[in-house]
Design an enzyme around this catalytic site. Sequence first.
Site, short mmCIF file in Angstrom:
data_model
loop_
_atom_site.label_atom_id
_atom_site.label_comp_id
_atom_site.label_asym_id
_atom_site.label_seq_id
_atom_site.Cartn_x
_atom_site.Cartn_y
_atom_site.Cartn_z
N ASN A 173 0.80 -1.23 0.00
CA ASN A 173 0.00 0.00 0.00
C ASN A 173 0.84 1.29 0.00
O ASN A 173 0.39 2.31 -0.50
CB ASN A 173 -1.00 0.00 1.16
CG ASN A 173 -0.34 -0.25 2.49
OD1 ASN A 173 0.77 -0.78 2.56
ND2 ASN A 173 -1.02 0.13 3.55
N GLU A 270 5.06 -4.05 11.81
CA GLU A 270 4.02 -3.04 11.58
C GLU A 270 2.85 -3.76 10.94
O GLU A 270 2.89 -4.10 9.75
CB GLU A 270 4.54 -1.94 10.66
CG GLU A 270 5.68 -1.10 11.22
CD GLU A 270 5.24 -0.14 12.32
OE1 GLU A 270 4.04 -0.09 12.64
OE2 GLU A 270 6.11 0.54 12.88
N CYS A 304 -3.18 0.90 6.86
CA CYS A 304 -3.23 0.09 8.09
C CYS A 304 -3.82 0.87 9.26
O CYS A 304 -4.53 0.32 10.08
CB CYS A 304 -1.83 -0.37 8.44
SG CYS A 304 -0.67 0.99 8.44
N GLU A 484 8.51 2.66 13.93
CA GLU A 484 9.24 3.29 12.83
C GLU A 484 9.09 4.79 13.02
O GLU A 484 8.11 5.25 13.62
CB GLU A 484 8.69 2.83 11.48
CG GLU A 484 8.99 1.35 11.25
CD GLU A 484 8.73 0.85 9.85
OE1 GLU A 484 7.63 1.12 9.32
OE2 GLU A 484 9.61 0.18 9.29
#
Length: 510
Positions: A173, A270, A304, A484
């Site tokens: 994505n 993630e 997400c 991150e």
Amino acid sequence: MLSRLGPVVKASGMSRCMSTFFQEPLNFIGGKRVLPTNRNSSEDFKVLDPSTGHVLCETSSSGENDVDKAVASAKEAFKEWSETPALVRARLLQKAALVLRENVEDFAMMEVMDNGKPIWEARLDIWTAVDALDYFGSLAPTLAGEHIKMPSGSFGYTIREPLGVCGGIGAWNYPIQMAAWKSAPALACGNTMVFKPSPLTPVTAVMLAELYTECGLPKGVFNVIQGQAETGHLLCTHPDIAKVSFTGSVPTGTKIMQDCAVGIKPVTLELGGKSPLIIFGDSDVDNAVKGAMLANFLSQGQVCSNGTRVFVEKKIKDEFVEKLVARTEAMKLGDPSEDDTLVGATISHQQMDKVLGYVEGAKKEGAKVLCGGDRVIPENPKLSGGFFVRPCVLDNLNDGMTVVKEEVFGSVLGLLAFEDEEEVIQRANDTKFGLAGGVFTRDLGRANRVISRLEAGSCWINTFNICPAGLPFGGFKYSGLGRENGTVTIDHYTQLKSVYVEMNDLDVPF
Ligand code: NAD
């Protein structure tokens, strides 16, 4: 997710000659594009342009030999790169940021073809990558240990050392963003990397690898291998891989954690989400509507952190819904390469069917479709094979419905009404996921009170899905491990060595 909002000036730099890009293979090892060595036609896969359904390129899964070669190249490069002065690593990463800025248009156009997202968003994704390179480049020279005083003039100190060869595995994505969010901190800390993009979006990671090499990063510092699940598994279990950073689904994240457990390797995960967005009755309704759209309709809803469970206080729900539906219906859907297109194509036929299936399932469970939720075949014949889904707003939902519990990963916004702060906090937290959450209100006291009780790693007050390089991003619960962005990422790409220095004669009974 965007690192910034607002229009982006189109860059006017050199063209990367996109027409010739696909003439070379898509593995990038030791500073050049190479064919997979154990090429097996059964492992070939076609990469489609989601807006047309046409084949953009073909590539094949890298096998054991290719993974070995990529890791060996990164291991060799680690010797030089880990000893390169941090200031030099910083300069090279910031040079890469500068050159990427000059090539925003080319990268963005390639991302549009590979991913189907509209160009305005693709440009912002490239800028997000620029920000990551600039930010982590600037952190490289600040890496330092501590001095710790011990008794009688002795002392201790710590050294922050790189881990070695890191594996990076990305989802489809945000292809360039993931390649940059993983490689920038890894390289800044003196590690080298082997990165495997999603087989659906293999392209811009290779462009980034070429750009790094052009900017003077030594060969082998950043390698790209193409492939599917087996290639990812080979990478995670390779004995010379010191750490894996993964972005993708919870089931794959679980497998990767299991693979890494065998080698006691650290992981950054993630993963997915089903995040709440809570809109209180005192909100500026127009802002809240824009926030809900930002929380649901970026990248065709394939985000997400999306706030797909939109809890709206009952007293403003009618006004909110009316404005939301009008704005949603007004979004231009179509050719993602056109500047005024706001809705591009879903990544694949399979993903489109999955999204449409969730809408159908929701209708059967009693949901009311206020707009969208159907496939669109644009009038432009070029786009007739594209995977377009009209952004959908669902009402008449309850917390037990499948569409409210599961990650759809498409433009499906679910409306839920609430009356009371305590009630909405309980309902917002009633999920196994914990990636993100948001609150809209004019009352900052309430906003901070509610946020402090949300079980989510990444939260927003009066906005959504903005992820600047300096702010850590990541999830609680099933949504992941590690972070991150932000200085904390340095901890995830380094290990700490502690040294005790005794300054006195040893006083021991031996
Ligand atoms: P996925 O888990 O199917 O695949 C992700 C990557 O893992 C791909 O490169 C794939 O080839 C690879 N892979 C698959 N099986 C593997 C295995 N056994 N070992 C090693 N690698 C393997 O996810 P996807 O469909 O590409 O992406 C969608 C998911 O990603 C959604 O759940 C979404 O929420 C999540 N996501 C999370 C974030 C985040 O930052 N938290 C960001 C984007 C997407």
